[in-house]
Design a protein around this motif. Structure first.
Motif, PDB file in Angstrom:
ATOM      1  N   GLY A  52    -113.478  10.310  25.733  1.00 11.76           N
ATOM      2  CA  GLY A  52    -112.488  10.628  24.719  1.00 11.76           C
ATOM      3  C   GLY A  52    -111.290  11.404  25.221  1.00 11.76           C
ATOM      4  O   GLY A  52    -110.360  11.675  24.469  1.00 11.76           O
ATOM      5  N   LEU A  53    -111.295  11.759  26.519  1.00 10.94           N
ATOM      6  CA  LEU A  53    -110.215  12.575  27.070  1.00 10.94           C
ATOM      7  C   LEU A  53    -109.297  11.774  27.991  1.00 10.94           C
ATOM      8  O   LEU A  53    -108.417  12.327  28.642  1.00 10.94           O
ATOM      9  CB  LEU A  53    -110.806  13.776  27.833  1.00 10.94           C
ATOM     10  N   GLY A  54    -109.527  10.472  28.058  1.00 17.57           N
ATOM     11  CA  GLY A  54    -108.779   9.631  28.976  1.00 17.57           C
ATOM     12  C   GLY A  54    -107.304   9.504  28.663  1.00 17.57           C
ATOM     13  O   GLY A  54    -106.526   9.039  29.499  1.00 17.57           O
ATOM     14  N   ARG A  55    -106.902   9.936  27.460  1.00 16.75           N
ATOM     15  CA  ARG A  55    -105.509   9.790  27.054  1.00 16.75           C
ATOM     16  C   ARG A  55    -104.556  10.564  27.950  1.00 16.75           C
ATOM     17  O   ARG A  55    -103.367  10.226  28.044  1.00 16.75           O
ATOM     18  CB  ARG A  55    -105.345  10.223  25.598  1.00 16.75           C
ATOM     19  N   LEU A  56    -105.047  11.591  28.617  1.00 16.60           N
ATOM     20  CA  LEU A  56    -104.182  12.366  29.514  1.00 16.60           C
ATOM     21  C   LEU A  56    -103.534  11.462  30.552  1.00 16.60           C
ATOM     22  O   LEU A  56    -102.351  11.609  30.874  1.00 16.60           O
ATOM     23  CB  LEU A  56    -104.978  13.478  30.210  1.00 16.60           C
ATOM     24  N   VAL A  80    -116.177  20.641  23.231  1.00 17.88           N
ATOM     25  CA  VAL A  80    -117.339  20.550  22.346  1.00 17.88           C
ATOM     26  C   VAL A  80    -117.017  19.507  21.270  1.00 17.88           C
ATOM     27  O   VAL A  80    -116.232  19.769  20.355  1.00 17.88           O
ATOM     28  CB  VAL A  80    -117.670  21.913  21.713  1.00 17.88           C
ATOM     29  N   THR A  81    -117.610  18.324  21.403  1.00 22.05           N
ATOM     30  CA  THR A  81    -117.294  17.227  20.478  1.00 22.05           C
ATOM     31  C   THR A  81    -118.274  17.135  19.320  1.00 22.05           C
ATOM     32  O   THR A  81    -118.027  16.428  18.335  1.00 22.05           O
ATOM     33  CB  THR A  81    -117.284  15.889  21.225  1.00 22.05           C
ATOM     34  N   ASN A  82    -119.398  17.811  19.435  1.00 19.25           N
ATOM     35  CA  ASN A  82    -120.415  17.810  18.375  1.00 19.25           C
ATOM     36  C   ASN A  82    -121.359  18.965  18.640  1.00 19.25           C
ATOM     37  O   ASN A  82    -121.410  19.489  19.758  1.00 19.25           O
ATOM     38  CB  ASN A  82    -121.192  16.480  18.376  1.00 19.25           C
ATOM     39  N   VAL A  93    -117.177  22.749  16.895  1.00 19.06           N
ATOM     40  CA  VAL A  93    -116.613  21.466  17.318  1.00 19.06           C
ATOM     41  C   VAL A  93    -115.108  21.629  17.501  1.00 19.06           C
ATOM     42  O   VAL A  93    -114.422  22.199  16.650  1.00 19.06           O
ATOM     43  CB  VAL A  93    -116.912  20.371  16.277  1.00 19.06           C
ATOM     44  N   GLY A  94    -114.599  21.152  18.624  1.00 16.41           N
ATOM     45  CA  GLY A  94    -113.181  21.286  18.942  1.00 16.41           C
ATOM     46  C   GLY A  94    -112.884  22.407  19.909  1.00 16.41           C
ATOM     47  O   GLY A  94    -111.782  22.486  20.461  1.00 16.41           O
ATOM     48  N   GLU A 110    -110.415  12.342  21.019  1.00 23.98           N
ATOM     49  CA  GLU A 110    -109.062  11.915  20.685  1.00 23.98           C
ATOM     50  C   GLU A 110    -108.368  12.925  19.775  1.00 23.98           C
ATOM     51  O   GLU A 110    -107.168  13.175  19.897  1.00 23.98           O
ATOM     52  CB  GLU A 110    -109.104  10.534  20.044  1.00 23.98           C
ATOM     53  N   ALA A 111    -109.145  13.523  18.873  1.00 20.65           N
ATOM     54  CA  ALA A 111    -108.573  14.524  17.962  1.00 20.65           C
ATOM     55  C   ALA A 111    -108.099  15.761  18.720  1.00 20.65           C
ATOM     56  O   ALA A 111    -107.139  16.421  18.324  1.00 20.65           O
ATOM     57  CB  ALA A 111    -109.607  14.911  16.904  1.00 20.65           C
ATOM     58  N   ALA A 112    -108.790  16.075  19.814  1.00 23.90           N
ATOM     59  CA  ALA A 112    -108.457  17.273  20.594  1.00 23.90           C
ATOM     60  C   ALA A 112    -107.484  16.981  21.721  1.00 23.90           C
ATOM     61  O   ALA A 112    -107.078  17.902  22.440  1.00 23.90           O
ATOM     62  CB  ALA A 112    -109.742  17.870  21.175  1.00 23.90           C
ATOM     63  N   SER A 113    -107.108  15.724  21.878  1.00 24.60           N
ATOM     64  CA  SER A 113    -106.329  15.334  23.054  1.00 24.60           C
ATOM     65  C   SER A 113    -104.999  16.069  23.149  1.00 24.60           C
ATOM     66  O   SER A 113    -104.531  16.382  24.251  1.00 24.60           O
ATOM     67  CB  SER A 113    -106.099  13.820  23.074  1.00 24.60           C
TER      68      SER A 113
END
Length: 274
Positions: free
Chosen positions: A32-36, A234-236, A124-125, A256-259
């Motif tokens: 989920g962090l690949g957007r960087l 921390v995603t969950n 979370v987050g 993605e929300a934390a990206s």
């Protein structure tokens, strides 16, 4: 020559012949962090499947490629998607990408992951700076004949995660108003999520988060003398703490929300390193 050493040399020679410059910084991006990697000016991308003798990533949300770029002038190689023990790879193969980035010239590693919160004070987050880890539950990537040209037979693991870099990252996060924790990462093999009893055991051992990657990669980096800083999202909340069943989409969505703030922090951290 061992089979792994032969494959490592083949992969290194192939990748070294393809890249346009030698990196000084390596970044491994978790679920989920690949957007960087999509936010930088991509100067070159190389798919894992195009590298000789290289393991291929099959995990959801992992693109499976190296991205080469300059971030604030720092020559950087980004691992957009990693390989895991649960994909059927040995511990040695799982850390081959880390080994290669170090052999190519990277002196510093920023390793990231998505993980379940085992510490009830976490939310979370939250981002957690990894200060130590527990790998007793998974095979060591240093098993077998030692690669003497990479590091010593019995490497010290007192400070796998560089304290100076961790302190700098924590200070920067607080200045930016980002919720940041410090703690211990416990690696499990997966692919199943941990049971409530296993999560309880991890907390008794001193873990704050549980996940399926990262720690053995950091161990390999330490073996090679690389400076490592680790960041967990921390995603969950982990099983037994969370009141809902866990699923992989939840992890990807949280990443993605934390990206936004994750990318912002990492980019500014690299600026300070530069």
């Amino acid at each position: 020559m061992t089979d792994f050493k032969k494959r490592l040399e083949e992969a290194y020679e192939d990748l070294a012949s393809k890249i346009k410059f030698r990196p000084k910084l390596a970044i491994t991006l978790g679920s989920g962090l690949g957007r960087l990697a999509d936010q930088v000016e991509i100067e070159q991308e190389i798919s894992y499947k195009d590298i000789k003798s290289f393991p291929v990533s099959t995990a959801p949300g992992h693109k499976g490629r190296f991205v080469l770029t300059h971030i604030h002038g720092v020559p950087t190689i980004i691992m957009q998607g990693r390989v895991h023990l649960y994909e059927g790879y040995s511990a040695q193969d799982t850390v081959m990408p880390t080994r290669l980035m170090g052999l190519l010239g990277a002196e510093t590693l920023i390793v990231t992951n998505a993980a379940g919160g085992a510490n009830k004070d976490f939310s979370v987050g939250d981002l957690m700076i990894i200060r130590d880890h527990i790998t007793a539950l998974v095979p060591s990537p240093l098993n077998g004949p030692n690669l003497d040209d990479l590091g010593p037979r019995f490497p010290d693991m007192t400070e796998v995660y560089n304290k100076e870099l961790g302190d700098k990252l924590e200070k920067l996060a607080k200045e930016k108003g980002i919720s940041v924790q410090n703690g211990v990462y416990c690696q499990w093999q997966g692919p199943n999520y941990e049971t409530p009893a296993e999560v309880k055991m991890a907390t008794i051992l001193g873990a704050d988060v549980v996940g399926m990657s990262t720690a053995i990669e950091a161990m390999a980096a330490r073996h090679m003398g690389m400076k490592t800083v680790g960041i967990t999202l921390v995603t969950n909340m982990a099983a037994g703490i969370s009141e809902v069943e866990l699923d992989e989409q939840e992890v990807i969505d949280a990443g993605e929300a934390a990206s936004g703030y994750f990318i912002d922090l990492v980019m500014d951290f690299i600026k300070e390193l530069a």
